[in-house]
Design an enzyme around this catalytic site. Structure first.
Site, short mmCIF file in Angstrom:
data_model
loop_
_atom_site.label_atom_id
_atom_site.label_comp_id
_atom_site.label_asym_id
_atom_site.label_seq_id
_atom_site.Cartn_x
_atom_site.Cartn_y
_atom_site.Cartn_z
N ARG A 177 0.82 -1.23 0.00
CA ARG A 177 0.00 0.00 0.00
C ARG A 177 0.85 1.28 0.00
O ARG A 177 0.48 2.29 0.60
CB ARG A 177 -0.96 0.05 1.21
CG ARG A 177 -1.93 -1.07 1.28
CD ARG A 177 -2.94 -1.11 0.14
NE ARG A 177 -3.66 -2.35 0.25
CZ ARG A 177 -3.24 -3.51 -0.28
NH1 ARG A 177 -2.13 -3.55 -1.03
NH2 ARG A 177 -3.93 -4.61 -0.11
N CYS A 229 -10.44 -0.03 3.66
CA CYS A 229 -9.85 -0.22 5.00
C CYS A 229 -9.23 1.08 5.48
O CYS A 229 -8.51 1.74 4.75
CB CYS A 229 -8.76 -1.29 4.94
SG CYS A 229 -9.47 -2.93 4.70
N GLU A 303 -4.26 3.76 6.24
CA GLU A 303 -4.21 3.46 4.80
C GLU A 303 -4.96 4.55 4.04
O GLU A 303 -4.50 5.05 3.02
CB GLU A 303 -4.85 2.09 4.54
CG GLU A 303 -4.90 1.74 3.06
CD GLU A 303 -5.30 0.31 2.78
OE1 GLU A 303 -5.00 -0.58 3.61
OE2 GLU A 303 -5.93 0.08 1.74
C1 LIG Z 1 -15.80 -0.79 -0.97
C2 LIG Z 1 -14.31 -0.56 -1.08
C3 LIG Z 1 -13.45 -1.66 -1.16
C4 LIG Z 1 -12.06 -1.47 -1.24
N1 LIG Z 1 -11.25 -2.57 -1.31
C5 LIG Z 1 -9.92 -2.40 -1.45
C6 LIG Z 1 -9.04 -3.54 -1.54
O1 LIG Z 1 -9.47 -4.69 -1.52
N2 LIG Z 1 -7.72 -3.30 -1.70
C7 LIG Z 1 -7.20 -2.05 -1.75
O2 LIG Z 1 -5.98 -1.90 -1.89
N3 LIG Z 1 -8.01 -0.95 -1.63
C8 LIG Z 1 -9.34 -1.10 -1.49
N4 LIG Z 1 -10.15 0.00 -1.38
C9 LIG Z 1 -9.56 1.36 -1.34
C10 LIG Z 1 -9.49 2.07 -2.71
O3 LIG Z 1 -10.53 1.64 -3.55
C11 LIG Z 1 -8.15 1.84 -3.39
O4 LIG Z 1 -7.08 2.35 -2.62
C12 LIG Z 1 -8.14 2.52 -4.78
O5 LIG Z 1 -7.09 2.00 -5.54
C13 LIG Z 1 -8.01 4.04 -4.71
O6 LIG Z 1 -8.20 4.53 -6.02
P1 LIG Z 1 -8.91 5.92 -6.31
O7 LIG Z 1 -8.80 6.15 -7.78
O8 LIG Z 1 -10.27 5.95 -5.75
O9 LIG Z 1 -7.92 6.90 -5.54
P2 LIG Z 1 -8.31 8.18 -4.67
O10 LIG Z 1 -9.09 7.75 -3.48
O11 LIG Z 1 -8.90 9.23 -5.52
O12 LIG Z 1 -6.85 8.65 -4.20
C14 LIG Z 1 -6.09 7.85 -3.32
C15 LIG Z 1 -4.64 8.36 -3.33
O13 LIG Z 1 -4.10 8.17 -4.63
C16 LIG Z 1 -3.63 9.42 -5.17
N5 LIG Z 1 -3.91 9.41 -6.62
C17 LIG Z 1 -5.09 9.16 -7.23
N6 LIG Z 1 -4.93 9.20 -8.57
C18 LIG Z 1 -3.63 9.51 -8.80
C19 LIG Z 1 -2.87 9.72 -9.98
N7 LIG Z 1 -3.38 9.63 -11.22
N8 LIG Z 1 -1.54 10.04 -9.84
C20 LIG Z 1 -0.98 10.14 -8.60
N9 LIG Z 1 -1.66 9.97 -7.44
C21 LIG Z 1 -2.98 9.66 -7.56
C22 LIG Z 1 -4.44 10.48 -4.43
O14 LIG Z 1 -3.74 11.72 -4.45
C23 LIG Z 1 -4.53 9.86 -3.04
O15 LIG Z 1 -3.33 10.09 -2.33
C24 LIG Z 1 -11.54 -0.16 -1.28
C25 LIG Z 1 -12.41 0.94 -1.21
C26 LIG Z 1 -13.77 0.75 -1.11
C27 LIG Z 1 -14.69 1.95 -1.04
#
Ligand SMILES: Cc1cc2nc3c(=O)[nH]c(=O)nc-3n(C[C@H](O)[C@H](O)[C@H](O)COP(=O)(O)OP(=O)(O)OC[C@H]3O[C@@H](n4cnc5c(N)ncnc54)[C@H](O)[C@@H]3O)c2cc1C
Length: 311
Positions: A177, A229, A303
């Site tokens: 992570r 999480c 996280e």
């Molecule tokens: C129901 C649910 C289940 C989940 N299950 C999991 C799981 O099983 N495993 C897991 O690892 N996570 C899980 N997550 C957490 C989340 O979905 C992941 O971490 C996901 O990859 C975040 O992606 P996002 O595009 O929504 O990022 P965001 O929430 O928009 O951003 C997260 C971070 O990434 C950075 N970021 C986003 N896009 C970029 C980019 N293009 N360049 C540089 N930095 C960037 C942001 O600045 C921030 O620091 C879950 C979330 C939910 C709601």
């Protein structure tokens, strides 16, 4: 490029919490990245890169931040979801790999179903993970033995210090992570990535994906408003189990609570008639940390990303 005034973080995050940013800059192409410094100097505020908003806990009120939103790879010219670009194949000792270029704005669930249909392995553990490709890379998202970083072959990134660059694996550091660029920068934004995905039997991948989905559905609050999480798993331990044994399951403040289904998921009850406040989320997080520290002597690491992230 499009600039939107005063976007609401509550509307842009899966936790449905957070106040108002100064602006949101939507980027649709690499040319837009070149114009980003100028746009940021107009909006002001510190740049925060937003993907799908599924791993964020944003503060309430007027926030001194501008959202930078890379949408490359999300839509084709006809408005339908854009598809990954197949760049070719390569043979390795353990099999044949297909190289795909994907935009940072592509939704992970779309990429997962697209790849599974074509028998490309590597993402099937990410079933049920919302968000976009850029966010999955930034978080090195993973579950059920899959994670994003091992698939990465190259990454096109923008940094204020160096503009647009294409990086190979020596250009980043990834662990559980965690993902960062090897060379220091104030912040970075992934614009697109090349993934190497191993060729496999589509029916077998579908079976694994369905199995993972059922496990996820039975143990996680997939229908509640959460940000995934809250805490990382400490080495060799499950944060969910520690939180459960420390009595956090179901603990509530206002509209925020730790899920009864999985104690590491903080959820927002948007229908309880009480306005959700980030203050309540932070108080619960602090309570949970203290409870686990006191009971097990383990200090949990967040996280979920708290915004604004002060640099
Ligand atoms: C129901 C649910 C289940 C989940 N299950 C999991 C799981 O099983 N495993 C897991 O690892 N996570 C899980 N997550 C957490 C989340 O979905 C992941 O971490 C996901 O990859 C975040 O992606 P996002 O595009 O929504 O990022 P965001 O929430 O928009 O951003 C997260 C971070 O990434 C950075 N970021 C986003 N896009 C970029 C980019 N293009 N360049 C540089 N930095 C960037 C942001 O600045 C921030 O620091 C879950 C979330 C939910 C709601």
């Amino acid at each position: 490029m499009k600039i939107i005034d005063r976007p609401s973080l509550a509307e842009l995050t899966t936790l449905r919490l957070g106040g108002t940013a100064i602006a949101e800059i939507r980027l649709d192409s690499l040319e837009d990245c070149e114009r980003l410094p100028e746009a940021l100097s107009l909006t002001g505020g510190s740049a925060h890169v937003l993907g799908g908003g599924s791993n964020l806990l944003a503060h309430d009120g007027d926030l001194p931040i501008t959202l930078v939103r890379p949408l490359m790879g999300s839509r084709a010219a006809d408005g339908r979801p854009a598809e990954p670009e197949i760049l070719g194949t390569e043979e390795r000792t353990d099999g044949r790999y297909t190289l795909l270029r994907v935009g940072a704005g592509m939704r992970v669930p779309f990429l997962l179903s697209w790849t599974v249909k074509r028998g490309l392995a590597g993402l099937e553990g990410l079933v049920g993970v919302p968000g976009r490709v850029g966010g999955a890379i930034a978080m090195n998202a993973g579950s059920y033995g899959c994670s994003t970083a091992p698939l990465l072959r190259s990454l096109t990134v923008f940094t204020p210090e160096r503009g647009l660059q294409e990086l190979g694996p020596e250009g980043w550091c990834a662990s559980y992570r965690h993902f960062s660029l090897a060379e220091p920068c104030s912040w970075y934004m992934s614009a697109s990535a090349v993934l190497a995905m191993k060729q496999a039997d589509p029916a077998e991948l579908r079976r694994i994906m369905q199995e993972n989905f059922l496990k996820k559905k039975s143990g996680q609050p997939v229908h509640e408003h959460t940000a995934g999480c809250v805490f990382k798993n400490p080495e060799g331990q499950s944060a969910g189990r520690l939180l459960d044994e420390a009595g956090m399951k179901g603990r509530r403040r206002g509209a925020l609570y730790f899920s009864e289904r999985h104690a590491n998921f903080l959820a927002h009850d948007t229908k309880c008639g009480i306005a959700g406040r980030t203050e309540d989320a932070l108080a619960l997080i602090s309570e949970a940390r203290d409870a686990v520290l006191e009971r097990f002597g383990i200090s949990l690491e967040m996280e979920v990303k708290e915004w604004p992230a002060w640099r």
